[in-house]
Design a protein around this motif. Structure first.
Motif, PDB file in Angstrom:
ATOM      1  N   THR A 169       0.895  -1.234   0.057  1.00  0.00           N
ATOM      2  CA  THR A 169       0.653   0.497  -0.210  1.00  0.00           C
ATOM      3  C   THR A 169       0.905   1.176  -0.378  1.00  0.00           C
ATOM      4  O   THR A 169       2.174   1.150   0.487  1.00  0.00           O
ATOM      5  CB  THR A 169      -0.803   0.079   0.987  1.00  0.00           C
ATOM      6  OG1 THR A 169      -1.666  -1.112   1.122  1.00  0.00           O
ATOM      7  CG2 THR A 169      -1.606   1.120   1.156  1.00  0.00           C
ATOM      8  N   GLU A 185       3.796   0.591   2.834  1.00  0.00           N
ATOM      9  CA  GLU A 185       3.499  -0.800   4.212  1.00  0.00           C
ATOM     10  C   GLU A 185       3.903  -1.836   3.098  1.00  0.00           C
ATOM     11  O   GLU A 185       3.326  -1.711   2.510  1.00  0.00           O
ATOM     12  CB  GLU A 185       2.454  -0.519   4.658  1.00  0.00           C
ATOM     13  CG  GLU A 185       2.185   0.526   5.282  1.00  0.00           C
ATOM     14  CD  GLU A 185       0.869   0.654   6.850  1.00  0.00           C
ATOM     15  OE1 GLU A 185       0.061  -0.381   6.638  1.00  0.00           O
ATOM     16  OE2 GLU A 185       0.838   1.790   6.618  1.00  0.00           O
ATOM     17  N   GLU A 206      -4.488  -7.962   2.158  1.00  0.00           N
ATOM     18  CA  GLU A 206      -4.065  -7.220   3.009  1.00  0.00           C
ATOM     19  C   GLU A 206      -4.315  -5.645   2.978  1.00  0.00           C
ATOM     20  O   GLU A 206      -4.030  -4.463   3.257  1.00  0.00           O
ATOM     21  CB  GLU A 206      -3.174  -7.766   3.694  1.00  0.00           C
ATOM     22  CG  GLU A 206      -3.363  -8.720   4.726  1.00  0.00           C
ATOM     23  CD  GLU A 206      -2.621  -9.832   5.297  1.00  0.00           C
ATOM     24  OE1 GLU A 206      -2.672  -9.757   6.142  1.00  0.00           O
ATOM     25  OE2 GLU A 206      -1.927  -9.809   4.035  1.00  0.00           O
ATOM     26  N   ARG A 259      -6.442  -2.362   3.617  1.00  0.00           N
ATOM     27  CA  ARG A 259      -5.142  -0.692   4.063  1.00  0.00           C
ATOM     28  C   ARG A 259      -5.407   0.109   3.073  1.00  0.00           C
ATOM     29  O   ARG A 259      -5.231   1.582   3.397  1.00  0.00           O
ATOM     30  CB  ARG A 259      -3.352  -1.244   4.018  1.00  0.00           C
ATOM     31  CG  ARG A 259      -3.408  -0.465   4.664  1.00  0.00           C
ATOM     32  CD  ARG A 259      -3.805  -0.139   6.400  1.00  0.00           C
ATOM     33  NE  ARG A 259      -2.298   1.302   6.564  1.00  0.00           N
ATOM     34  CZ  ARG A 259      -2.660   1.946   7.508  1.00  0.00           C
ATOM     35  NH1 ARG A 259      -3.673   1.953   8.197  1.00  0.00           N
ATOM     36  NH2 ARG A 259      -1.605   2.831   8.390  1.00  0.00           N
ATOM     37  N   GLN A 319      -8.661   1.961   4.533  1.00  0.00           N
ATOM     38  CA  GLN A 319      -8.691   2.741   5.442  1.00  0.00           C
ATOM     39  C   GLN A 319      -8.097   3.971   5.266  1.00  0.00           C
ATOM     40  O   GLN A 319      -8.415   5.169   6.064  1.00  0.00           O
ATOM     41  CB  GLN A 319      -7.476   1.846   6.530  1.00  0.00           C
ATOM     42  CG  GLN A 319      -8.594   0.644   7.019  1.00  0.00           C
ATOM     43  CD  GLN A 319      -7.132  -0.611   7.368  1.00  0.00           C
ATOM     44  OE1 GLN A 319      -6.016   0.016   8.277  1.00  0.00           O
ATOM     45  NE2 GLN A 319      -7.971  -1.376   8.496  1.00  0.00           N
TER      46      GLN A 319
END
Length: 96
Positions: free
Chosen positions: A11, A57, A64, A68, A71
């Motif tokens: 991400t 990240e 995943e 993220r 988010q």
């Protein structure tokens, strides 16, 4: 049987030439960065080039990384700036 993913998923946050941020995910960071700067990766970043990767990240799975990304996209601009400067709250490292 499911095939194991042998690629790292990322991400990332880009800072565009106009100072705005763009968040996305990829499994090939260098290729995706080049595509953004070529104007072929996103309608948002194409007119805002050049872009610079300011935050990443790593994740084991695509799901995943995508979660993220979602988010991060919910954060305010100031929260994104804080994330870029300090990293996620659970990843802060003390040097003392």
């Amino acid at each position: 049987m499911t095939k194991q993913n042998d690629k790292t998923n990322y991400t990332y946050i880009l800072q565009c030439a106009d100072g705005t941020f763009y968040c996305g995910w990829t499994n090939d960071l260098a290729k995706r960065h080049a595509a953004h700067n070529a104007g072929t990766a996103s309608k948002y970043t194409a007119p805002r080039r050049p872009v610079e990767i300011v935050y990443t990240e790593q994740f084991a799975t695509k799901q995943e990384a995508m979660s993220r990304e979602y988010q991060i996209k919910q954060l305010t601009r100031q929260e994104k700036i804080d994330l870029i400067r300090n990293g996620p709250p659970n990843m802060k490292i003390s040097l003392s």
